[in-house]
Design a protein around this motif. Structure first.
Motif, PDB file in Angstrom:
ATOM      1  N   MET A  20     -22.800 -14.748  -0.724  1.00 21.81           N
ATOM      2  CA  MET A  20     -22.724 -13.521  -0.004  1.00 21.81           C
ATOM      3  C   MET A  20     -21.254 -13.301   0.616  1.00 21.81           C
ATOM      4  O   MET A  20     -21.006 -12.017   0.448  1.00 21.81           O
ATOM      5  CB  MET A  20     -23.435 -13.738   1.206  1.00 21.81           C
ATOM      6  N   GLY A  21     -20.545 -14.397   0.900  1.00 21.40           N
ATOM      7  CA  GLY A  21     -19.292 -14.196   1.144  1.00 21.40           C
ATOM      8  C   GLY A  21     -18.350 -13.444  -0.049  1.00 21.40           C
ATOM      9  O   GLY A  21     -17.458 -12.822   0.076  1.00 21.40           O
ATOM     10  N   THR A  22     -18.513 -14.177  -1.297  1.00 20.25           N
ATOM     11  CA  THR A  22     -17.757 -13.339  -2.398  1.00 20.25           C
ATOM     12  C   THR A  22     -18.203 -12.021  -2.508  1.00 20.25           C
ATOM     13  O   THR A  22     -17.443 -11.038  -2.841  1.00 20.25           O
ATOM     14  CB  THR A  22     -18.640 -14.272  -3.666  1.00 20.25           C
ATOM     15  N   LEU A  23     -19.415 -11.789  -2.651  1.00 15.25           N
ATOM     16  CA  LEU A  23     -19.927 -10.513  -2.672  1.00 15.25           C
ATOM     17  C   LEU A  23     -19.312  -9.484  -1.521  1.00 15.25           C
ATOM     18  O   LEU A  23     -18.811  -8.303  -2.023  1.00 15.25           O
ATOM     19  CB  LEU A  23     -21.409 -10.452  -2.704  1.00 15.25           C
ATOM     20  N   VAL A  76     -23.071 -12.353  -9.891  1.00 11.54           N
ATOM     21  CA  VAL A  76     -22.731 -13.271  -8.703  1.00 11.54           C
ATOM     22  C   VAL A  76     -24.205 -13.108  -7.876  1.00 11.54           C
ATOM     23  O   VAL A  76     -24.459 -14.061  -7.372  1.00 11.54           O
ATOM     24  CB  VAL A  76     -21.613 -12.633  -7.892  1.00 11.54           C
ATOM     25  N   GLY A  77     -24.807 -11.942  -7.471  1.00 15.78           N
ATOM     26  CA  GLY A  77     -26.176 -11.719  -7.158  1.00 15.78           C
ATOM     27  C   GLY A  77     -26.913 -12.729  -7.772  1.00 15.78           C
ATOM     28  O   GLY A  77     -27.823 -13.294  -7.032  1.00 15.78           O
ATOM     29  N   LEU A  78     -26.968 -12.741  -9.014  1.00 13.17           N
ATOM     30  CA  LEU A  78     -28.046 -13.186  -9.815  1.00 13.17           C
ATOM     31  C   LEU A  78     -27.989 -14.754  -9.531  1.00 13.17           C
ATOM     32  O   LEU A  78     -29.091 -15.698  -9.372  1.00 13.17           O
ATOM     33  CB  LEU A  78     -27.949 -13.061 -11.336  1.00 13.17           C
ATOM     34  N   LEU A  79     -26.617 -15.199  -9.522  1.00 13.95           N
ATOM     35  CA  LEU A  79     -26.534 -16.766  -9.480  1.00 13.95           C
ATOM     36  C   LEU A  79     -26.788 -17.152  -8.089  1.00 13.95           C
ATOM     37  O   LEU A  79     -27.687 -18.195  -7.865  1.00 13.95           O
ATOM     38  CB  LEU A  79     -24.938 -17.002  -9.390  1.00 13.95           C
ATOM     39  N   GLY A  80     -26.777 -16.117  -7.093  1.00 14.41           N
ATOM     40  CA  GLY A  80     -27.287 -16.573  -5.451  1.00 14.41           C
ATOM     41  C   GLY A  80     -28.713 -16.626  -5.826  1.00 14.41           C
ATOM     42  O   GLY A  80     -29.392 -17.495  -5.041  1.00 14.41           O
ATOM     43  N   THR A  81     -29.584 -15.883  -6.542  1.00 11.92           N
ATOM     44  CA  THR A  81     -30.812 -15.668  -6.547  1.00 11.92           C
ATOM     45  C   THR A  81     -31.450 -16.978  -7.422  1.00 11.92           C
ATOM     46  O   THR A  81     -32.498 -17.588  -6.750  1.00 11.92           O
ATOM     47  CB  THR A  81     -31.357 -14.407  -7.199  1.00 11.92           C
ATOM     48  N   VAL A  82     -30.653 -17.345  -8.204  1.00  9.27           N
ATOM     49  CA  VAL A  82     -31.198 -18.813  -9.136  1.00  9.27           C
ATOM     50  C   VAL A  82     -30.921 -19.993  -8.046  1.00  9.27           C
ATOM     51  O   VAL A  82     -31.909 -20.869  -7.968  1.00  9.27           O
ATOM     52  CB  VAL A  82     -30.335 -18.694 -10.286  1.00  9.27           C
ATOM     53  N   ILE A  83     -29.941 -19.842  -7.392  1.00  9.10           N
ATOM     54  CA  ILE A  83     -29.734 -21.023  -6.447  1.00  9.10           C
ATOM     55  C   ILE A  83     -30.879 -21.119  -5.347  1.00  9.10           C
ATOM     56  O   ILE A  83     -31.454 -22.039  -4.994  1.00  9.10           O
ATOM     57  CB  ILE A  83     -28.432 -21.054  -5.887  1.00  9.10           C
ATOM     58  N   ALA A 113     -29.645 -11.946  -2.529  1.00  6.80           N
ATOM     59  CA  ALA A 113     -28.625 -12.348  -3.289  1.00  6.80           C
ATOM     60  C   ALA A 113     -28.313 -11.211  -4.275  1.00  6.80           C
ATOM     61  O   ALA A 113     -27.359 -10.601  -4.655  1.00  6.80           O
ATOM     62  CB  ALA A 113     -28.205 -13.572  -3.476  1.00  6.80           C
ATOM     63  N   THR A 114     -29.603 -10.970  -5.236  1.00  3.35           N
ATOM     64  CA  THR A 114     -29.582 -10.010  -6.200  1.00  3.35           C
ATOM     65  C   THR A 114     -29.321  -8.562  -5.630  1.00  3.35           C
ATOM     66  O   THR A 114     -28.455  -7.670  -6.061  1.00  3.35           O
ATOM     67  CB  THR A 114     -30.842  -9.792  -6.917  1.00  3.35           C
ATOM     68  N   ALA A 115     -29.949  -8.185  -4.372  1.00  7.62           N
ATOM     69  CA  ALA A 115     -29.780  -6.999  -3.756  1.00  7.62           C
ATOM     70  C   ALA A 115     -28.681  -6.672  -3.324  1.00  7.62           C
ATOM     71  O   ALA A 115     -27.727  -5.634  -3.663  1.00  7.62           O
ATOM     72  CB  ALA A 115     -30.826  -7.066  -2.489  1.00  7.62           C
TER      73      ALA A 115
END
Length: 149
Positions: A20-23, A76-83, A113-115
């Motif tokens: 989220m910080g990266t986004l 990046v959001g997808l990575l957060g969702t997978v995690i 994260a995806t959103a």
């Protein structure tokens, strides 16, 4: 067991603060570059340029960053969702019981994260399109002005 709980707590913090910080950082950079470009375009004087290529180089400076952010924010959001999904399934497996409430809450938190990735990407692509059109307009004005001479 303590090491596993520490790792899961770290993974949850990495999801919240890292992804989220990266986004959020990507969003701030996009907004900053968009405002900077718009201010430059208002102040650019085509009479100061003798060659079209020099004008084009100045006009297109840093717009590739806006494009790259728009293209990569969903990933990046997808990575957060997978995690987030991995954390949810790991915690369910660790408990040994299936709790529908825990699954739904975990998946909902993972999907944020995806959103967020889409919330960053869509305005970035719109900003890139606006900037690109502005560049085309200024270059066309340059071409017209130099044809008259």
């Amino acid at each position: 067991m303590q090491i596993t709980n520490d790792f899961m707590a770290y993974a949850e913090q990495a999801l919240d603060y890292g992804v989220m910080g990266t986004l959020i950082l990507m969003s701030i950079v996009t907004l900053w570059l968009f405002i900077e470009r718009m201010m430059f375009y208002k102040s650019v004087r085509i009479d100061d340029y003798k060659h079209r290529d020099n004008l084009e180089l100045d006009l297109t400076d840093n717009i590739n960053v806006i494009s790259a952010i728009g293209a990569n924010a969903p990933y990046v959001g997808l990575l957060g969702t997978v995690i987030g999904i991995m954390i949810t399934f790991y915690s369910l497996g660790d408990l040994g019981a299936v709790d529908a409430k825990k699954i739904m809450v975990g998946l909902a938190l993972a999907l944020k994260a995806t959103a967020m990735g889409l919330v960053v990407a869509i305005p970035a692509i719109v900003a890139y399109t606006i900037v690109l059109r502005k560049v085309e307009r200024i270059l066309t004005k340059f071409d017209v002005a130099h044809e008259e001479v």
